[in-house]
Design an enzyme around this catalytic site. Structure first.
Site, PDB file in Angstrom:
ATOM      1  N   HIS A 133       0.868  -1.196   0.000  1.00  0.00           N
ATOM      2  CA  HIS A 133       0.000   0.000   0.000  1.00  0.00           C
ATOM      3  C   HIS A 133       0.901   1.242   0.000  1.00  0.00           C
ATOM      4  O   HIS A 133       1.738   1.364  -0.885  1.00  0.00           O
ATOM      5  CB  HIS A 133      -0.938  -0.095   1.214  1.00  0.00           C
ATOM      6  CG  HIS A 133      -2.042   0.921   1.262  1.00  0.00           C
ATOM      7  ND1 HIS A 133      -2.402   1.729   0.223  1.00  0.00           N
ATOM      8  CD2 HIS A 133      -2.888   1.233   2.275  1.00  0.00           C
ATOM      9  CE1 HIS A 133      -3.417   2.499   0.583  1.00  0.00           C
ATOM     10  NE2 HIS A 133      -3.737   2.221   1.826  1.00  0.00           N
ATOM     11  N   HIS A 189      -2.151  -2.437  -9.470  1.00  0.00           N
ATOM     12  CA  HIS A 189      -3.169  -1.795  -8.621  1.00  0.00           C
ATOM     13  C   HIS A 189      -4.377  -2.723  -8.546  1.00  0.00           C
ATOM     14  O   HIS A 189      -4.733  -3.370  -9.529  1.00  0.00           O
ATOM     15  CB  HIS A 189      -3.592  -0.442  -9.214  1.00  0.00           C
ATOM     16  CG  HIS A 189      -4.265   0.449  -8.229  1.00  0.00           C
ATOM     17  ND1 HIS A 189      -5.592   0.323  -7.907  1.00  0.00           N
ATOM     18  CD2 HIS A 189      -3.791   1.458  -7.477  1.00  0.00           C
ATOM     19  CE1 HIS A 189      -5.914   1.229  -7.001  1.00  0.00           C
ATOM     20  NE2 HIS A 189      -4.834   1.929  -6.710  1.00  0.00           N
ATOM     21  N   ASP A 217       2.594   5.613  -6.634  1.00  0.00           N
ATOM     22  CA  ASP A 217       3.819   5.572  -5.840  1.00  0.00           C
ATOM     23  C   ASP A 217       5.075   5.546  -6.691  1.00  0.00           C
ATOM     24  O   ASP A 217       6.141   5.968  -6.236  1.00  0.00           O
ATOM     25  CB  ASP A 217       3.786   4.341  -4.921  1.00  0.00           C
ATOM     26  CG  ASP A 217       2.691   4.475  -3.868  1.00  0.00           C
ATOM     27  OD1 ASP A 217       1.881   3.540  -3.738  1.00  0.00           O
ATOM     28  OD2 ASP A 217       2.635   5.531  -3.205  1.00  0.00           O
TER      29      ASP A 217
END
Ligand code: SDX
Length: 373
Positions: free
Chosen positions: A217, A265, A316
């Protein structure tokens, strides 16, 4: 059974809409790309909490409330100083959320008005925690906040103690807006689960910080930088050479069945809607700092992953190297995500309370059949 609740719709939300089919993300109906291009993080925070963008007077009052809450609580500073300098900064964030909750003047009051004040106070206070924690690990003292700077500029000021450059502030502001909210991700859902028992806002945020820390995450932005470091960053290296080394690293990692953080994802299967906007900010930082070898590493990894598994980057992936270029320590990356996501988490906490139902799923038993002791 839907392990990991993959694809399971468990409730309504009006905070944001993630649409993998159109690869889009709306915050209260506004496309996040437009918010990132036209708004301050303060305006977006107000929008997430109140459902509408603020007018001039509302923004002035809201901004004044945030700026008044920036100073590091002296008691919290003593506790942070007592935490090991080689511990993880996410543990400091998690501790800080808990301490700030226990010490809040409205602790014990979970009314909508009290929760809104708690949310703004926590959001205002987190940059000082993140900035001071990085500085103390370098033997540097606390930098007091400045009320003449907006949220992003003050965050950079408190971290580095220098007047922040406009272009860097703009890129940081984009990352704050993109990280703010993303529907029922693991950390937000953790916050909603805690809230569904009618526990308090700070307990829910503390749980969310614990969930965000994981490399599957929020911890992925830190893990992306570890990948770059493992490949080796060679300043002045030609982009093409860096890309070749990165491709080789990726091919080897995938051959070993490794999960490469920053890619993939659970919801977006054709690419994360936020990546284009964050990558544009990264490109500006690469140009600003003249670090084109990083672009070589970035492109090499992305191309090799696409060719091998057609898996696209998530937010990210560009965010990690952006924070690296700005001068943040790698373990500080996810705490930055915390400061931003406090807005989304607390918007969901307040939404959960407004139409609450205890979150308690079922399980299928596969242990021993009943047997005598
Ligand atoms: C965030 O949910 C949100 O909205 C989160 C977030 C937010 O804003 O809150 O968007 C922020 O957390 C972004 C995600 C950051 N995480 C990472 O970068 C960690 C690496 N990503 C993977 O672990 C993975 O993509 C997940 C966990 C994010 C999602 O995984 P899924 O949907 O459970 O899919 P999966 O793990 O079952 O993978 C499906 C296939 C598998 O291949 P097979 O075993 O079937 O052959 O794709 C492969 C996986 O091995 N795969 C990867 C991969 N991601 C998926 N292989 C290598 N590297 C990867 N990163």
């Amino acid at each position: 059974m839907k392990k990991g609740l993959a694809g399971v719709v468990v409730d309504y939300t009006a905070v944001s809409k993630v649409n993998p089919d159109t690869n889009s993300l709306l915050y209260r109906g506004y496309p996040v790309q437009e918010l990132a291009a036209k708004c301050s993080f303060e305006q977006v925070a107000y929008l997430l909490w109140n459902g509408e963008l603020p007018n001039e007077a509302q923004l002035a009052e809201f901004t004044a409330r945030e700026r008044a809450g920036r100073a590091l609580d002296p008691a919290l500073r003593l506790i942070i100083d007592a935490l090991p300098e080689d511990g993880h900064p996410m543990d400091v964030c998690r501790t800080a959320a808990s301490i700030l909750g226990a010490r809040h003047e409205l602790t014990g009051d979970s009314s909508p008005e009290a929760n809104m004040k708690k949310a703004i106070d926590l959001w205002a206070a987190m940059p000082a925690v993140v900035a001071f924690d990085q500085r103390r690990r370098h033997g540097l003292d606390l930098v007091e906040p400045r009320e003449d700077l907006d949220y992003s500029a003050n965050f950079l000021w408190m971290t580095f103690g220098e007047d922040p450059v406009d272009e860097v502030v703009e890129a940081f502001n984009v990352s704050m807006i993109l990280y703010a909210e993303h529907s029922f991700n693991a950390s937000t859902f953790s916050a909603r689960v805690v809230t569904s028992t009618l526990s308090d806002l700070h307990s829910a945020v503390t749980a969310a910080i614990g969930a965000l820390k994981g490399p599957l995450h929020g911890g992925a932005n830190e893990a992306v930088m570890h990948t770059f470091d493992e490949i080796g960053i060679r300043s002045e290296e030609a982009m093409e050479e860096a890309a070749v080394r990165a491709r080789a690293w990726m091919e080897d990692a995938l051959a070993q069945k490794k999960k490469v953080m920053g890619f993939g994802h659970r919801v977006y299967k054709h690419g994360d809607s936020r990546v284009t906007t964050m990558k544009a900010a990264l490109d500006k930082m690469i140009a600003h700092y003249g670090r084109h070898e990083l672009l070589g590493l970035y492109n090499g990894l992305e191309l090799a992953m696409d060719e091998a598994k057609a898996i696209k980057p998530n937010l990210d992936y560009p965010a990690g190297p952006t924070y690296h270029l700005m001068g943040f320590d790698t373990p500080t990356f996810t705490p930055i995500f915390v400061a931003s996501r406090i807005t989304g988490w607390t918007a969901h906490i307040m939404e959960q309370l407004a139409s609450n139902s205890l979150i308690r799923p079922l399980s299928e038993y596969n242990g021993h059949e009943q047997r005598p002791v």
